[in-house]
Design a protein around this motif. Structure first.
Motif, PDB file in Angstrom:
ATOM      1  N   MET A 652       0.815  -1.226   0.000  1.00 28.94           N
ATOM      2  CA  MET A 652       0.000   0.000   0.000  1.00 28.94           C
ATOM      3  C   MET A 652       0.845   1.271   0.000  1.00 28.94           C
ATOM      4  N   CYS A 653       2.074   1.200   0.511  1.00 29.13           N
ATOM      5  CA  CYS A 653       2.929   2.393   0.509  1.00 29.13           C
ATOM      6  C   CYS A 653       3.577   2.637  -0.847  1.00 29.13           C
ATOM      7  N   ASP A 654       3.636   1.630  -1.693  1.00 27.34           N
ATOM      8  CA  ASP A 654       4.316   1.732  -2.991  1.00 27.34           C
ATOM      9  C   ASP A 654       3.347   1.746  -4.165  1.00 27.34           C
ATOM     10  N   LYS A 655       2.186   1.144  -3.981  1.00 27.47           N
ATOM     11  CA  LYS A 655       1.238   1.050  -5.095  1.00 27.47           C
ATOM     12  C   LYS A 655      -0.057   1.763  -4.719  1.00 27.47           C
ATOM     13  N   GLU A 656      -0.380   2.780  -5.505  1.00 31.34           N
ATOM     14  CA  GLU A 656      -1.582   3.572  -5.232  1.00 31.34           C
ATOM     15  C   GLU A 656      -2.837   2.711  -5.345  1.00 31.34           C
ATOM     16  N   GLU A 657      -2.816   1.745  -6.279  1.00 32.31           N
ATOM     17  CA  GLU A 657      -3.994   0.887  -6.464  1.00 32.31           C
ATOM     18  C   GLU A 657      -4.283   0.073  -5.205  1.00 32.31           C
ATOM     19  N   ASP A 658      -3.230  -0.491  -4.579  1.00 32.53           N
ATOM     20  CA  ASP A 658      -3.421  -1.262  -3.353  1.00 32.53           C
ATOM     21  C   ASP A 658      -3.886  -0.367  -2.212  1.00 32.53           C
ATOM     22  N   ALA A 659      -3.372   0.872  -2.175  1.00 36.44           N
ATOM     23  CA  ALA A 659      -3.801   1.811  -1.133  1.00 36.44           C
ATOM     24  C   ALA A 659      -5.291   2.117  -1.279  1.00 36.44           C
ATOM     25  N   ARG A 660      -5.764   2.306  -2.535  1.00 38.54           N
ATOM     26  CA  ARG A 660      -7.187   2.571  -2.755  1.00 38.54           C
ATOM     27  C   ARG A 660      -8.033   1.368  -2.331  1.00 38.54           C
ATOM     28  N   ILE A 661      -7.529   0.133  -2.612  1.00 36.90           N
ATOM     29  CA  ILE A 661      -8.279  -1.064  -2.217  1.00 36.90           C
ATOM     30  C   ILE A 661      -8.414  -1.127  -0.703  1.00 36.90           C
ATOM     31  N   VAL A 662      -7.315  -0.845   0.010  1.00 36.76           N
ATOM     32  CA  VAL A 662      -7.362  -0.868   1.474  1.00 36.76           C
ATOM     33  C   VAL A 662      -8.350   0.171   1.984  1.00 36.76           C
ATOM     34  N   SER A 663      -8.302   1.368   1.426  1.00 34.70           N
ATOM     35  CA  SER A 663      -9.215   2.432   1.853  1.00 34.70           C
ATOM     36  C   SER A 663     -10.671   2.044   1.582  1.00 34.70           C
ATOM     37  N   THR A 664     -10.913   1.411   0.420  1.00 34.23           N
ATOM     38  CA  THR A 664     -12.275   1.004   0.065  1.00 34.23           C
ATOM     39  C   THR A 664     -12.800  -0.055   1.031  1.00 34.23           C
ATOM     40  N   ILE A 665     -11.962  -1.028   1.385  1.00 31.28           N
ATOM     41  CA  ILE A 665     -12.391  -2.090   2.311  1.00 31.28           C
ATOM     42  C   ILE A 665     -12.739  -1.494   3.668  1.00 31.28           C
ATOM     43  N   ILE A 666     -11.939  -0.520   4.122  1.00 29.11           N
ATOM     44  CA  ILE A 666     -12.232   0.133   5.402  1.00 29.11           C
ATOM     45  C   ILE A 666     -13.585   0.843   5.335  1.00 29.11           C
ATOM     46  N   SER A 667     -13.844   1.504   4.204  1.00 30.16           N
ATOM     47  CA  SER A 667     -15.122   2.210   4.036  1.00 30.16           C
ATOM     48  C   SER A 667     -16.290   1.229   4.013  1.00 30.16           C
ATOM     49  N   ILE A 668     -16.120   0.105   3.305  1.00 35.97           N
ATOM     50  CA  ILE A 668     -17.188  -0.904   3.248  1.00 35.97           C
ATOM     51  C   ILE A 668     -17.480  -1.439   4.642  1.00 35.97           C
ATOM     52  N   ALA A 669     -16.425  -1.739   5.395  1.00 38.85           N
ATOM     53  CA  ALA A 669     -16.607  -2.265   6.748  1.00 38.85           C
ATOM     54  C   ALA A 669     -17.394  -1.286   7.601  1.00 38.85           C
ATOM     55  N   HIS A 670     -17.006  -0.004   7.557  1.00 35.64           N
ATOM     56  CA  HIS A 670     -17.684   0.991   8.382  1.00 35.64           C
ATOM     57  C   HIS A 670     -19.123   1.211   7.925  1.00 35.64           C
ATOM     58  N   SER A 671     -19.358   1.152   6.599  1.00 30.21           N
ATOM     59  CA  SER A 671     -20.726   1.354   6.102  1.00 30.21           C
ATOM     60  C   SER A 671     -21.660   0.238   6.543  1.00 30.21           C
ATOM     61  N   LEU A 672     -21.088  -0.946   6.822  1.00 24.43           N
ATOM     62  CA  LEU A 672     -21.884  -2.082   7.290  1.00 24.43           C
ATOM     63  C   LEU A 672     -21.884  -2.182   8.814  1.00 24.43           C
ATOM     64  N   GLY A 673     -21.354  -1.133   9.463  1.00 21.72           N
ATOM     65  CA  GLY A 673     -21.340  -1.138  10.917  1.00 21.72           C
ATOM     66  C   GLY A 673     -20.302  -2.066  11.513  1.00 21.72           C
ATOM     67  N   CYS A 674     -19.250  -2.368  10.754  1.00 26.10           N
ATOM     68  CA  CYS A 674     -18.215  -3.310  11.208  1.00 26.10           C
ATOM     69  C   CYS A 674     -16.875  -2.596  11.389  1.00 26.10           C
ATOM     70  N   ARG A 675     -15.964  -3.251  12.097  1.00 28.64           N
ATOM     71  CA  ARG A 675     -14.616  -2.747  12.273  1.00 28.64           C
ATOM     72  C   ARG A 675     -13.706  -3.278  11.167  1.00 28.64           C
ATOM     73  N   ALA A 676     -12.611  -2.573  10.901  1.00 27.95           N
ATOM     74  CA  ALA A 676     -11.632  -2.989   9.892  1.00 27.95           C
ATOM     75  C   ALA A 676     -10.331  -3.355  10.598  1.00 27.95           C
ATOM     76  N   VAL A 677      -9.788  -4.541  10.218  1.00 25.75           N
ATOM     77  CA  VAL A 677      -8.560  -5.051  10.832  1.00 25.75           C
ATOM     78  C   VAL A 677      -7.544  -5.304   9.717  1.00 25.75           C
ATOM     79  N   ALA A 678      -6.360  -4.713   9.835  1.00 28.26           N
ATOM     80  CA  ALA A 678      -5.319  -4.893   8.816  1.00 28.26           C
ATOM     81  C   ALA A 678      -4.379  -6.015   9.246  1.00 28.26           C
ATOM     82  N   GLU A 679      -4.060  -6.913   8.316  1.00 26.19           N
ATOM     83  CA  GLU A 679      -3.128  -8.015   8.575  1.00 26.19           C
ATOM     84  C   GLU A 679      -1.756  -7.677   8.003  1.00 26.19           C
ATOM     85  N   GLY A 680      -0.726  -8.257   8.597  1.00 24.81           N
ATOM     86  CA  GLY A 680       0.620  -8.176   8.023  1.00 24.81           C
ATOM     87  C   GLY A 680       1.249  -6.805   8.068  1.00 24.81           C
ATOM     88  N   VAL A 681       0.957  -6.017   9.094  1.00 23.46           N
ATOM     89  CA  VAL A 681       1.548  -4.678   9.211  1.00 23.46           C
ATOM     90  C   VAL A 681       2.994  -4.826   9.681  1.00 23.46           C
TER      91      VAL A 681
END
Length: 730
Positions: A652-681
């Motif tokens: 996500m730090c090197d590829k803008e496309e992956d960063a957008r995917i991560v941001s989108t997943i976080i938004s989807i989780a919040h829109s469904l009333g759920c929390r977002a958890v990142a793996e492999g940090v």
């Protein structure tokens, strides 16, 4: 009865480790391993013999506690006494329901004797004792009945006298039966009549003839008699009975012959008919007992006891005559799903129909058997090459591919078949069965609905999978599985939220085996359900222990497989574990993948997860973004959080496309009333970006690698002490 195992030198202690787990598992006798007197392994036959349903009911029990007190009172080293006896010892064992079982018991010290391992074999002789007692009582009645008869009654085996009653001794002028038993019937006749019996006895018995003859008594007196020849075994004239009536007096002779010619049943009087009936009933009972002991009650096919006996005989014949023997191991593909979705009644019907179809596919002389569950075998004597075995296997596959009608419900399964040949690929029972089993798993990995020979070349990957499979089968019972724990952090309060329990296999042969290597193999076998339950219980038990030691409450997450969700009553099992271990359901998290829901066409998985949600257990969608779930489908699931797959976080730090995917997943989780958890940090850059995107939680090597229980406790204590006030657990 010979209690040895064919093909292994007649030693009944054939479950020694060198024989391997396959024989141990499928032995028709109770096979049990004890460490310092405590049961650590027991096979299916032992579980059934002692009235249990699962192996787990016996693990951890004192073996001496399973022996009737009359045999162990005042004895501290019962197993050592059995080992020193070096021979089967008759004792009574006590099953789980309190019922006693008469057994022949024998013990052998294991190869790792320093660790106190003892191997036990027990053969159930209860049925044989009862049968023998019934026969003794029955024979006593026969003798009383026959000895009271007024006419001579003689039982013959191949023409030689086996029994004679009191009236017969009197007629022949003898005082003791010993003077007659063993002699040929013809020796009692006048010389002029002996040829009638010696040359035509099969005809006399087969027709139930009544003939006038002369006998020569021990006192030298010749007497006129009429003899009736009565078969005692329908279809076999070897065993028969003779009733002789003295007709020396002319008037009696005329009357008796007239009665004989008019109605044979007047000669074979009530006492004779009763004898024949009781003998027939006794033989029928003996045949029933023998059949039940050697055949599967559901399908009628020969069972595993018959299988080992017959396979041993065939291998012995093959060694003498120089021909090959083939063995097929057949496992049904998709049976578990049918059993779980349509019910056990339909599952039983499917097994019965499978057995019927196998009978129409094998060659004359082949023997199809049911070992256990949905596992079948076919013994192929005098097989001539792989081509013949392949033709039989293909007929079986084609037959199984036809739809099954299960009480009006249509179902489809297929078969995976492994084939091994003796002596080309194996030189004993154990190796032959093991090789066929290995070949069967190869067929499953090649797409199922196919067959494979063990002699086909194994790739390095397949060799590795087989080594893992062998270690998995004994790993749970030998304590080779362990749990490691990966911390999960709150990105807002910088406090630990909990731990994810990760399964590891520490094998003596393979060293530390990671899940990516053994989980695909574990998923192929029902062992996943046992290992999964073990992981749940031990994770909850460890959580309870940590809280008892003063740590604040935190979440613990356990991964869930698709096969576990299909197990009937799985939610009840989890609820029972939580209650037994004293863990609040709200502290438990279940992690599932999108693949589970994509295959859940009937909504079974969703129903189970809804049950968990009602209990207060949190449900997390793992590896989100790698599948193809629709948002409308996700809205119907009781989800509490989404885990962003590590492949997106890594770049996500090197590829803008992956960063957008991560941001989108976080938004989807919040829109469904759920929390977002990142793996492999793993980097500060990733952590900063995730915080700016509003990600709730994270885990990875930046915080901590997976830790054993001791390391996890140290991490938690230090992290809780250093953290700013964390948000409340939700």
């Amino acid at each position: 009865m010979d209690d040895s195992v064919p093909g292994h030198g007649g030693d009944p202690v054939a479950f020694h480790p060198e024989w391997g787990w396959r024989y141990f598992r499928y032995s028709p006798f109770l096979c049990c391993a004890c460490r310092r007197g405590v049961v650590v392994l027991i096979n299916d036959a032992g579980v059934a013999m002692l009235g249990g349903t699962t192996e787990g009911e016996f693990l951890g029990l004192s073996f001496q506690g399973l022996i009737h007190p009359d045999y162990v009172d005042g004895i501290d080293d019962f197993l050592d006494i059995l080992i020193n006896e070096n021979a089967p010892v008759p004792v009574k064992m006590i099953g789980l329901g309190g019922a006693t079982v008469d057994v022949d018991l024998r013990c052998l010290r294991g190869t790792d004797g320093d660790d106190g391992v003892v191997l036990v074999l027990a053969r159930d002789v209860t049925g044989h004792l009862r049968s023998a007692q019934a026969i003794v009582r029955s024979e006593a009645r026969y003798r009383e009945l026959v000895n009271r008869a007024l006419d001579a009654m003689i039982v013959c085996d191949d023409g030689r006298i086996d029994f004679i009653n009191a009236a017969g001794l009197k007629l022949l002028g003898f005082e003791q039966a010993e003077a007659v038993v063993g002699r040929h019937l013809a020796s009692l006749l006048h010389l002029d009549y002996r040829d009638v019996v010696t040359s035509g006895i099969d005809h006399l018995v087969g027709s139930g003839a009544v003939v006038p003859l002369k006998i020569l008594g021990a006192d030298g007196v010749v007497r006129d008699v009429v003899m009736g020849f009565i078969p005692l075994d329908r279809g076999n004239h070897r065993m028969f009975m003779v009733e002789a009536r003295d007709i020396t007096d002319e008037n009696r002779a005329v009357t008796a012959l007239r009665e004989a010619n008019e109605n044979l049943e007047r000669l074979v009087d009530t006492r004779t008919r009763a004898l024949r009936q009781e003998i027939a009933e006794r033989r029928k009972a003996e045949e029933t007992i023998s059949h039940q002991a050697r055949h599967d009650a559901l399908t009628g096919l020969p069972n595993r006891a018959f299988f080992f006996e017959r396979l041993g005989q065939e291998l012995g014949d093959a060694r003498q005559e120089g021909h090959d023997v083939g063995l097929m191991f057949i496992d049904l593909d998709g049976f578990k799903a049918i059993n779980d979705t349509l019910g056990h009644a339909c599952g039983d019907l499917l097994l019965k129909e499978t057995a019927h179809r196998l009978g129409h596919c094998v060659r004359e002389g082949d023997v199809a058997c049911r070992l256990a569950g949905d596992e079948f075998t076919v013994i192929m004597p005098a097989i001539t090459g792989k081509d013949n075995a392949a033709r039989v296997a293909q007929r079986i596959l084609d037959s199984l591919a036809r739809p099954f009608d299960l009480n009006g419900k249509k179902a489809k399964v297929s078969g995976s078949i492994g084939i091994s040949l003796f002596p080309i690929e194996a030189d004993d029972i154990e190796q032959l069965l093991h090789n066929a089993d290995v070949a069967m798993y190869r067929a499953k990995r090649h797409g199922k609905n196919c067959f494979r020979f063990h002699s086909d070349t194994l790739t390095p990957i397949e060799l590795d999978r087989q080594a893992i499979r062998d270690n998995l089968k004994r790993g749970l019972d030998m304590g080779d599985f362990t749990l490691w724990y990966l911390p999960k952090m709150d990105l807002h309060g910088e406090a630990p939220l909990g731990l994810e329990a990760l399964l590891r296999l520490q094998s003596a042969d393979l060293g530390l085996v990671m899940p990516s290597r053994f989980m695909p193999v574990l998923e192929e076998d029902d062992l996943i359900t046992r290992v999964g339950e073990w992981a749940w219980r031990n994770a909850c038990r460890q959580l309870r222990r940590w809280m008892d030691d003063g740590l604040p409450p935190f979440h613990i997450a356990v991964n869930l497989s698709a096969r576990q969700l299909r197990v009937e009553g799985f939610a009840d099992t989890v609820a029972a574990i939580l209650q037994e271990e004293g863990v609040d359901p709200r502290l438990l998290e279940i992690e599932v993948t999108e693949a589970i829901f994509l295959a859940d066409t009937e909504g079974r998985a969703a129903n189970v997860l809804n049950r968990f949600h009602q209990m207060g257990i949190h449900v997390i969608m793992d590896d989100f973004g790698t599948g193809s779930s629709s948002l409308s489908h996700l809205r119907r699931l009781p989800l509490d959080a989404f885990k962003i797959d590590r492949t997106f976080v890594a770049n996500m730090c090197d590829k803008e496309e992956d960063a957008r995917i991560v941001s989108t997943i976080i938004s989807i989780a919040h829109s469904l009333g759920c929390r977002a958890v990142a793996e492999g940090v793993e980097t500060d850059c990733q952590l900063d970006m995730l915080r700016k995107m509003g990600c709730d939680h994270a885990q990875g090597y930046l915080f901590s690698p997976p830790l054993n229980a001791t390391g996890a406790e140290i991490f938690l204590r230090e992290a809780f002490a250093a953290a700013r006030p964390a948000q409340a657990l939700g």
